[in-house]
Enzyme design. Structure first.
Site, short mmCIF file in Angstrom:
data_model
loop_
_atom_site.label_atom_id
_atom_site.label_comp_id
_atom_site.label_asym_id
_atom_site.label_seq_id
_atom_site.Cartn_x
_atom_site.Cartn_y
_atom_site.Cartn_z
N CYS A 73 -15.21 -10.98 8.69
CA CYS A 73 -14.78 -12.01 9.64
C CYS A 73 -14.26 -13.19 8.84
CB CYS A 73 -15.94 -12.43 10.54
SG CYS A 73 -15.52 -13.78 11.66
N GLY A 224 -9.87 -14.68 11.99
CA GLY A 224 -9.32 -14.91 10.64
C GLY A 224 -8.65 -13.68 10.07
N THR A 225 -9.34 -12.54 10.11
CA THR A 225 -8.73 -11.31 9.58
C THR A 225 -7.52 -10.92 10.41
OG1 THR A 225 -10.26 -9.91 10.86
CG2 THR A 225 -10.88 -10.44 8.59
N GLY A 226 -7.60 -11.18 11.74
CA GLY A 226 -6.47 -10.88 12.61
C GLY A 226 -5.27 -11.75 12.31
#
Length: 284
Positions: A73, A224-226
Protein backbone atom coordinates in the site's frame (compact mmCIF):
# COMPACT_ATOMS: atom_id res chain seq x y z
CA UNK A 1 -4.60 -1.94 22.84
CA UNK A 2 -3.23 1.40 21.63
CA UNK A 3 -3.76 2.46 18.01
CA UNK A 4 -3.11 5.41 15.72
CA UNK A 5 -5.45 6.49 12.91
CA UNK A 6 -3.56 7.93 9.91
CA UNK A 7 -4.22 8.74 6.28
CA UNK A 8 -2.41 9.46 3.05
CA UNK A 9 -4.64 11.52 0.71
CA UNK A 10 -7.70 10.18 2.53
CA UNK A 11 -6.64 6.52 2.25
CA UNK A 12 -7.10 5.84 5.98
CA UNK A 13 -5.84 2.92 8.04
CA UNK A 14 -5.64 1.92 11.67
CA UNK A 15 -2.00 1.50 12.70
CA UNK A 16 -0.91 -0.85 15.48
CA UNK A 17 2.59 -0.82 16.95
CA UNK A 18 3.67 -4.46 16.63
CA UNK A 19 6.74 -3.74 18.75
CA UNK A 20 4.40 -3.39 21.75
CA UNK A 21 1.03 -4.93 20.83
CA UNK A 22 0.51 -8.56 19.82
CA UNK A 23 -2.48 -10.34 18.27
CA UNK A 24 -2.60 -14.08 17.58
CA UNK A 25 -2.23 -14.74 13.85
CA UNK A 26 -5.46 -16.75 13.72
CA UNK A 27 -7.40 -13.80 15.17
CA UNK A 28 -6.04 -11.05 12.92
CA UNK A 29 -8.54 -11.27 10.07
CA UNK A 30 -11.53 -11.09 12.42
CA UNK A 31 -9.90 -8.25 14.36
CA UNK A 32 -9.31 -6.29 11.15
CA UNK A 33 -12.90 -6.69 9.98
CA UNK A 34 -14.21 -5.57 13.36
CA UNK A 35 -12.11 -2.46 13.87
CA UNK A 36 -12.28 -1.37 10.19
CA UNK A 37 -16.08 -1.14 10.36
CA UNK A 38 -17.02 2.54 10.10
CA UNK A 39 -20.16 2.11 12.21
CA UNK A 40 -19.22 -0.38 14.93
CA UNK A 41 -15.42 -0.07 14.96
CA UNK A 42 -12.83 2.65 14.54
CA UNK A 43 -13.35 2.82 10.79
CA UNK A 44 -10.79 2.63 8.01
CA UNK A 45 -9.73 1.06 4.74
CA UNK A 46 -7.96 -1.63 6.77
CA UNK A 47 -5.34 -2.23 9.46
CA UNK A 48 -1.56 -1.99 9.24
CA UNK A 49 0.68 -3.59 11.85
CA UNK A 50 4.13 -2.01 12.20
CA UNK A 51 6.58 -4.77 13.13
CA UNK A 52 10.33 -5.28 13.45
CA UNK A 53 11.75 -6.00 9.99
CA UNK A 54 13.57 -9.11 8.88
CA UNK A 55 15.13 -7.80 5.67
CA UNK A 56 14.57 -4.12 6.47
CA UNK A 57 14.42 -1.84 9.50
CA UNK A 58 10.64 -2.18 9.77
CA UNK A 59 7.85 -4.36 8.42
CA UNK A 60 4.43 -3.20 7.22
CA UNK A 61 1.87 -5.99 7.66
CA UNK A 62 -1.19 -4.76 5.79
CA UNK A 63 -4.77 -6.02 5.79
CA UNK A 64 -7.75 -4.85 3.74
CA UNK A 65 -11.00 -3.97 5.48
CA UNK A 66 -12.45 -7.40 4.65
CA UNK A 67 -9.64 -9.10 6.57
CA UNK A 68 -7.68 -10.22 3.50
CA UNK A 69 -3.93 -9.69 3.43
CA UNK A 70 -2.51 -7.28 0.85
CA UNK A 71 1.03 -7.14 -0.48
CA UNK A 72 1.58 -3.41 -0.65
CA UNK A 73 0.00 0.00 0.00
CA UNK A 74 1.72 3.15 -1.20
CA UNK A 75 -0.28 5.50 1.03
CA UNK A 76 0.07 3.13 3.95
CA UNK A 77 3.83 2.80 3.73
CA UNK A 78 4.24 6.60 3.83
CA UNK A 79 2.23 6.65 7.05
CA UNK A 80 4.37 3.84 8.49
CA UNK A 81 7.43 6.00 7.78
CA UNK A 82 5.83 8.95 9.59
CA UNK A 83 4.82 6.73 12.51
CA UNK A 84 8.28 5.25 13.13
CA UNK A 85 10.00 8.65 12.88
CA UNK A 86 7.49 10.67 14.87
CA UNK A 87 7.35 7.97 17.59
CA UNK A 88 11.14 7.89 17.90
CA UNK A 89 11.58 4.34 16.58
CA UNK A 90 14.20 5.80 14.23
CA UNK A 91 16.06 9.09 13.92
CA UNK A 92 16.93 8.58 10.26
CA UNK A 93 15.23 10.34 7.35
CA UNK A 94 16.18 7.61 4.88
CA UNK A 95 14.71 4.29 5.98
CA UNK A 96 13.79 0.83 4.70
CA UNK A 97 10.42 -0.88 5.15
CA UNK A 98 9.46 -4.35 3.94
CA UNK A 99 5.97 -5.48 2.97
CA UNK A 100 5.21 -9.08 1.98
CA UNK A 101 8.96 -9.71 1.75
CA UNK A 102 9.66 -6.81 -0.61
CA UNK A 103 11.82 -3.95 0.66
CA UNK A 104 11.08 -0.30 -0.15
CA UNK A 105 13.30 2.71 0.55
CA UNK A 106 11.81 5.99 1.71
CA UNK A 107 13.02 9.58 2.12
CA UNK A 108 11.29 11.70 4.75
CA UNK A 109 10.68 15.46 4.68
CA UNK A 110 10.20 17.15 8.05
CA UNK A 111 7.99 20.09 8.89
CA UNK A 112 8.73 23.04 11.16
CA UNK A 113 7.60 20.97 14.17
CA UNK A 114 10.19 18.29 13.40
CA UNK A 115 7.59 15.75 12.36
CA UNK A 116 7.22 14.05 8.98
CA UNK A 117 4.95 15.82 6.48
CA UNK A 118 5.98 14.37 3.11
CA UNK A 119 7.47 11.03 2.05
CA UNK A 120 9.12 9.97 -1.21
CA UNK A 121 9.02 6.22 -1.81
CA UNK A 122 11.12 4.18 -4.20
CA UNK A 123 8.34 1.81 -5.26
CA UNK A 124 10.67 -0.40 -7.30
CA UNK A 125 10.22 -1.79 -10.78
CA UNK A 126 6.78 -2.00 -12.36
CA UNK A 127 5.75 -5.56 -13.22
CA UNK A 128 4.37 -5.69 -16.76
CA UNK A 129 4.50 -9.39 -17.68
CA UNK A 130 0.87 -10.54 -17.75
CA UNK A 131 1.32 -13.82 -15.88
CA UNK A 132 3.23 -12.01 -13.12
CA UNK A 133 0.65 -9.23 -12.63
CA UNK A 134 -1.31 -11.62 -12.77
CA UNK A 135 -3.84 -11.25 -15.57
CA UNK A 136 -4.96 -13.89 -18.07
CA UNK A 137 -3.94 -12.90 -21.59
CA UNK A 138 -2.51 -14.36 -24.80
CA UNK A 139 -0.06 -11.44 -24.88
CA UNK A 140 3.16 -11.08 -22.91
CA UNK A 141 2.02 -7.67 -21.68
CA UNK A 142 -1.47 -6.24 -21.42
CA UNK A 143 -1.33 -2.74 -22.92
CA UNK A 144 -4.50 -1.16 -24.32
CA UNK A 145 -6.16 -4.58 -24.47
CA UNK A 146 -9.88 -5.27 -24.68
CA UNK A 147 -11.84 -6.71 -21.78
CA UNK A 148 -15.57 -7.42 -21.68
CA UNK A 149 -17.16 -6.49 -18.35
CA UNK A 150 -20.93 -6.72 -17.86
CA UNK A 151 -21.38 -6.99 -21.64
CA UNK A 152 -19.48 -3.77 -22.27
CA UNK A 153 -16.05 -3.50 -23.90
CA UNK A 154 -13.32 -1.59 -22.09
CA UNK A 155 -9.62 -1.20 -22.86
CA UNK A 156 -7.16 -1.82 -20.05
CA UNK A 157 -3.45 -1.72 -19.30
CA UNK A 158 -2.30 -4.01 -16.49
CA UNK A 159 0.56 -3.26 -14.11
CA UNK A 160 1.63 -4.69 -10.77
CA UNK A 161 3.31 -2.45 -8.22
CA UNK A 162 3.33 -5.23 -5.64
CA UNK A 163 -0.36 -5.92 -6.21
CA UNK A 164 -2.34 -6.17 -9.47
CA UNK A 165 -3.88 -3.15 -11.19
CA UNK A 166 -6.03 -2.72 -14.29
CA UNK A 167 -5.91 0.85 -15.60
CA UNK A 168 -8.86 1.95 -17.73
CA UNK A 169 -8.82 5.30 -19.57
CA UNK A 170 -12.09 7.19 -19.83
CA UNK A 171 -13.32 10.55 -21.14
CA UNK A 172 -15.18 11.19 -17.88
CA UNK A 173 -14.99 9.62 -14.42
CA UNK A 174 -17.21 11.98 -12.43
CA UNK A 175 -20.47 10.14 -13.13
CA UNK A 176 -18.97 6.64 -13.15
CA UNK A 177 -21.14 4.04 -11.40
CA UNK A 178 -18.10 2.65 -9.61
CA UNK A 179 -20.13 0.68 -7.06
CA UNK A 180 -21.40 -1.44 -9.96
CA UNK A 181 -18.42 -1.62 -12.31
CA UNK A 182 -15.75 -1.86 -9.58
CA UNK A 183 -16.79 -5.26 -8.22
CA UNK A 184 -17.30 -6.57 -11.78
CA UNK A 185 -13.66 -5.79 -12.58
CA UNK A 186 -12.37 -6.95 -9.19
CA UNK A 187 -13.89 -10.41 -9.52
CA UNK A 188 -13.51 -10.86 -13.29
CA UNK A 189 -12.29 -14.30 -14.35
CA UNK A 190 -9.23 -12.78 -16.05
CA UNK A 191 -7.79 -11.80 -12.66
CA UNK A 192 -6.87 -14.93 -10.68
CA UNK A 193 -6.00 -12.89 -7.56
CA UNK A 194 -8.72 -10.27 -8.09
CA UNK A 195 -7.64 -6.79 -9.14
CA UNK A 196 -7.57 -3.11 -8.20
CA UNK A 197 -9.06 -1.00 -10.96
CA UNK A 198 -8.08 2.59 -11.78
CA UNK A 199 -10.47 4.66 -13.89
CA UNK A 200 -8.36 7.46 -15.34
CA UNK A 201 -9.03 10.72 -17.17
CA UNK A 202 -5.97 12.35 -18.76
CA UNK A 203 -5.92 16.14 -18.29
CA UNK A 204 -2.65 16.93 -20.08
CA UNK A 205 0.92 15.62 -20.46
CA UNK A 206 1.64 16.01 -16.76
CA UNK A 207 -1.72 15.60 -14.99
CA UNK A 208 -4.40 12.95 -14.65
CA UNK A 209 -7.49 12.42 -12.51
CA UNK A 210 -8.35 9.02 -11.11
CA UNK A 211 -10.94 7.05 -9.19
CA UNK A 212 -9.99 3.68 -7.79
CA UNK A 213 -11.77 0.51 -6.74
CA UNK A 214 -9.56 -1.54 -4.41
CA UNK A 215 -10.00 -5.27 -4.03
CA UNK A 216 -11.22 -6.17 -0.57
CA UNK A 217 -12.14 -2.58 0.31
CA UNK A 218 -14.17 -0.83 -2.40
CA UNK A 219 -13.74 2.74 -3.61
CA UNK A 220 -11.08 4.58 -1.66
CA UNK A 221 -10.12 8.26 -1.65
CA UNK A 222 -6.61 7.38 -2.85
CA UNK A 223 -4.38 4.47 -3.78
CA UNK A 224 -0.59 4.88 -3.89
CA UNK A 225 0.26 1.73 -5.83
CA UNK A 226 -2.71 2.46 -8.11
CA UNK A 227 -1.43 5.97 -8.79
CA UNK A 228 1.97 4.53 -9.72
CA UNK A 229 0.35 1.91 -11.94
CA UNK A 230 -1.77 4.59 -13.62
CA UNK A 231 1.29 6.74 -14.29
CA UNK A 232 3.13 3.76 -15.82
CA UNK A 233 0.08 2.93 -17.94
CA UNK A 234 -0.13 6.53 -19.15
CA UNK A 235 3.52 6.45 -20.22
CA UNK A 236 3.18 3.04 -21.89
CA UNK A 237 0.27 4.38 -23.94
CA UNK A 238 2.09 7.61 -24.82
CA UNK A 239 -0.45 9.78 -23.02
CA UNK A 240 1.83 11.64 -20.58
CA UNK A 241 5.43 12.46 -19.85
CA UNK A 242 7.42 10.52 -17.25
CA UNK A 243 6.44 12.66 -14.24
CA UNK A 244 2.70 12.70 -13.52
CA UNK A 245 0.56 14.50 -10.93
CA UNK A 246 -2.29 12.17 -10.00
CA UNK A 247 -5.44 13.89 -8.78
CA UNK A 248 -7.46 11.68 -6.43
CA UNK A 249 -10.63 12.19 -4.44
CA UNK A 250 -8.49 12.67 -1.32
CA UNK A 251 -5.60 14.72 -2.64
CA UNK A 252 -2.67 14.61 -5.04
CA UNK A 253 0.35 12.35 -5.50
CA UNK A 254 3.40 12.84 -7.68
CA UNK A 255 4.50 9.70 -9.55
CA UNK A 256 7.62 9.39 -11.69
CA UNK A 257 8.86 6.48 -13.79
CA UNK A 258 12.63 6.63 -14.29
CA UNK A 259 12.83 4.57 -17.49
CA UNK A 260 16.64 4.43 -17.42
CA UNK A 261 16.70 2.78 -13.98
CA UNK A 262 13.24 1.24 -14.45
CA UNK A 263 12.15 2.52 -11.03
CA UNK A 264 8.93 4.22 -10.00
CA UNK A 265 8.95 6.95 -7.35
CA UNK A 266 5.92 8.27 -5.49
CA UNK A 267 5.79 11.40 -3.33
CA UNK A 268 2.90 12.37 -1.09
CA UNK A 269 1.71 13.43 2.37
CA UNK A 270 1.25 11.39 5.55
CA UNK A 271 -1.09 12.64 8.28
CA UNK A 272 -1.88 11.50 11.82
CA UNK A 273 -5.60 11.92 12.56
CA UNK A 274 -5.92 10.73 16.17
CA UNK A 275 -4.74 8.14 18.66
CA UNK A 276 -6.68 6.05 21.12
CA UNK A 277 -7.10 2.83 23.03
CA UNK A 278 -9.38 -0.02 22.01
CA UNK A 279 -11.91 -1.26 24.55
CA UNK A 280 -11.34 -4.90 25.47
CA UNK A 281 -14.92 -5.69 24.40
CA UNK A 282 -13.97 -4.86 20.81
CA UNK A 283 -11.05 -7.27 20.96
CA UNK A 284 -13.20 -10.27 21.88
Amino acid sequence: MRFTKMHGCGNDYIYVNGFEEQIDEKDKAAFVRKVSDRHFGIGGDGVIFINPGKSAEFEMEMFNADGSRSQMCGNGIRCVAKFVYDKGLTDKTHISIESFGKVKYLDLTLGADGKVTLVRVNMGEPILVAKEVPVCSDNVQVVDEEIAVDEKIYRMTCVSMGNPHAVVFMDSIEDLDIEKIGPAFENHKRFPERVNTEFVKVIDRSRIQMRVWERGTGETLACGTGSCAAAVACILNGLTDHCVKVGLLGGELLCEWDKEKNLVYMTGPAVTIFEGELDQELLR
